[in-house]
Motif scaffolding. Structure first.
Motif: not given
Length: 517
Positions: A425-432
């Motif tokens: 979740k943490e990584s996806a939020d950064l990329v999006m």
């Protein structure tokens, strides 16, 4: 003053308007994931009034008045003829698989370029305003050249070493490792050596493959211009380089990174039967799919037995995308021949995704915060698996060495340990978190090329530099030669001085002896 401002505003708006264009998109790869990756782009361009002729092995967009299909479904007959995918699953030797793949590719290229629909398109009088093609099987650019249209190359992942070099992007083997190399930065000495060797081998293999594609293009299209020269003059390249899986490198103005997750569609309701199954799963659901290329039925009987026995011991419900029904399946398992995977992974009760590790599948899981277990088979799947583990999104296992204890332990670890979902979740939020989505960038830059045609002003001379100059081999060689010459001359001078010194010393010694006597 007000009139001037209004006129300026209208002029600016007019410059941004792109009238309906005739676009041809040639996507020759028989892998469904390569074709579906750009479905949102074709739909977005069609929605803006552009007419698209979509040439590929599958029909991925149905019932759209602005999209016409030329279906190359005979490509799959050629693939089956050489048994390429089955060989990969069965674990045959790399050389045998590569040879079969090369034969299949060359026969497939000829079939696609001589397809009646493609030949009719070439004979047509209607002007083609823009041509898209894959930047992996680059023979498509010969077709674009024959259609006399500006060209955009697209890749459903990061592009190759040659792709970056052709677009004028840095490809230093140590600073920017190839997408197929799983090593994280900084590299060890061993990894730097392997990366450099891979870089050199890739250049040689690419030249061989380009020559073979040139022969097919010459035979089918009468195209005599080398692909290398055509590729360097493409208008733009769209790459899907997700920063979670690729080394971030500086890109030249001809390259637009639209990754990751550009293939994700707007959420749609799940079929009622599937919705009820997911809603009623008390302990959540484990979703198992090997994608569109690898079929679960091709797994060995031993591997299937291990998977079924493992699933029967779990407290969770299992949803397995399988091509055929399993007679003695566990009570907690549901088999489906096809699943709406993107919408399925959005459901709150999906606890784990067991996947083959294709980039699109992995991205769909990440952007829906679903941790994974990856069972890679071929291609980029192994590297995606290693990078996924390094990022903390899940675990990877060898499907050829599966046993019940290891498989069950890995499943329970990823489901019960919250760190995997939290990290995802943490990584996806950064990329999006971006000012513009990948799809919006792709549409804007597509219409930029339609408005302005060629992009020669973006051309980077890096694409013209020979590999030996790029690696400074000529400079290093010159310095070595100069150093050797200077050392040799210095050595000879020292020898000469030594000889002169000995002669002078001898003369002085004799004179001294003569005076004494």
């Amino acid at each position: 003053m007000k009139c001037a401002l209004v006129l300026c505003s209208l002029s600016f708006l007019y410059s941004q308007i792109c009238h309906s264009a005739n676009i041809v998109a040639f996507m020759p790869s028989p892998f469904y994931s390569h074709q579906i990756a750009f479905k949102p782009l074709w739909l977005a361009l069609a929605k803006r009034g552009h007419k698209i002729t979509l040439i590929q092995p599958n029909v991925i967009v149905e019932n759209n008045e602005n999209i016409t299909h030329i279906v190359l479904n005979g490509t799959y007959d050629i693939l089956d003829k050489y048994n390429h995918v089955h060989s990969l699953v069965e674990g045959q030797s790399v050389m045998k698989v590569l040879y079969a793949a090369l034969e299949a590719v060359m026969e497939g290229l000829e079939y696609q370029l001589t397809h009646p629909g493609v030949q009719e398109l070439l004979k047509g009088e209607k002007k083609v305003d823009l041509f898209f093609t894959e930047f992996l099987l680059t023979f498509g650019f010969s077709l674009g050249r024959s259609l006399n249209a500006p060209m955009i190359g697209v890749v459903s992942m990061d592009t190759t070493i040659e792709g970056h070099m052709s677009a004028g992007n840095p490809t230093h083997p140590v600073m920017y490792p190839d997408r197929d190399m799983p090593y994280p930065l900084p590299l060890t000495l061993k990894e730097r050596m392997l990366n450099t060797l891979h870089w050199l081998v890739d250049r040689v293999m690419n030249e061989i493959f380009l020559n073979l594609q040139d022969r097919v293009a010459s035979k089918c299209l009468g195209q005599q211009i080398p692909l290398n020269d055509i590729i360097k003059n493409v208008s733009l390249v769209f790459i899907n380089a997700n920063p979670l899986f690729n080394v971030v490198r500086p890109l030249g103005p001809k390259t637009v990174n639209i990754g990751g997750g550009v293939h994700l569609m707007e959420p749609q309701p799940l079929p009622t039967e599937l919705q009820d199954y997911l809603d009623n799963a008390r302990n959540g659901v484990i979703y198992f799919s090997l994608g569109s290329t690898i079929s679960s039925k091709h797994l060995s009987n031993t591997t299937k037995e291990v998977i079924l026995k493992t699933f029967s011991q779990l407290p969770h419900d299992i949803l397995w995308k399988f091509d055929e029904e399993i007679v003695s399946k566990p009570k907690n398992m549901k088999i489906m021949r096809w699943t709406p995977q993107q919408d399925l992974l959005r459901h709150k009760n999906i606890k784990l995704f067991i996947t083959q590790g294709g980039l699109q599948s992995v991205e769909e899981a990440i952007f829906n915060y679903v941790p994974m277990i990856v069972l890679p088979f071929f291609g980029d799947q192994h590297n995606n698996a290693e990078k996924m583990v390094a990022r903390g999104f899940g675990l990877t296992l060898d499907h050829n060495k599966l046993d019940v204890r290891t498989f069950r332990s890995a499943i329970l670890e990823v489901i019960n340990n919250p760190k995997y979902r939290e990290r995802t979740k943490e990584s996806a939020d950064l990329v999006m978190d971006q000012p513009m989505s990948g799809l919006e960038k792709a549409v804007w830059w597509t219409e930029y090329v339609l408005r302005h045609g060629q992009t020669d002003h973006f051309r980077n001379t890096l694409s013209d530099i020979p590999w030996y100059q790029f690696l400074l081999l000529d400079v290093i060689l010159c310095f070595l030669v100069i150093t050797v010459i200077v050392a040799y001359v210095s050595f000879k001078l020292l020898q000469l001085l030594k000889c002169l010194a000995y002669k002078l010393y001898g003369k002085l010694t004799r004179k001294i002896k003569t005076k004494i006597n």
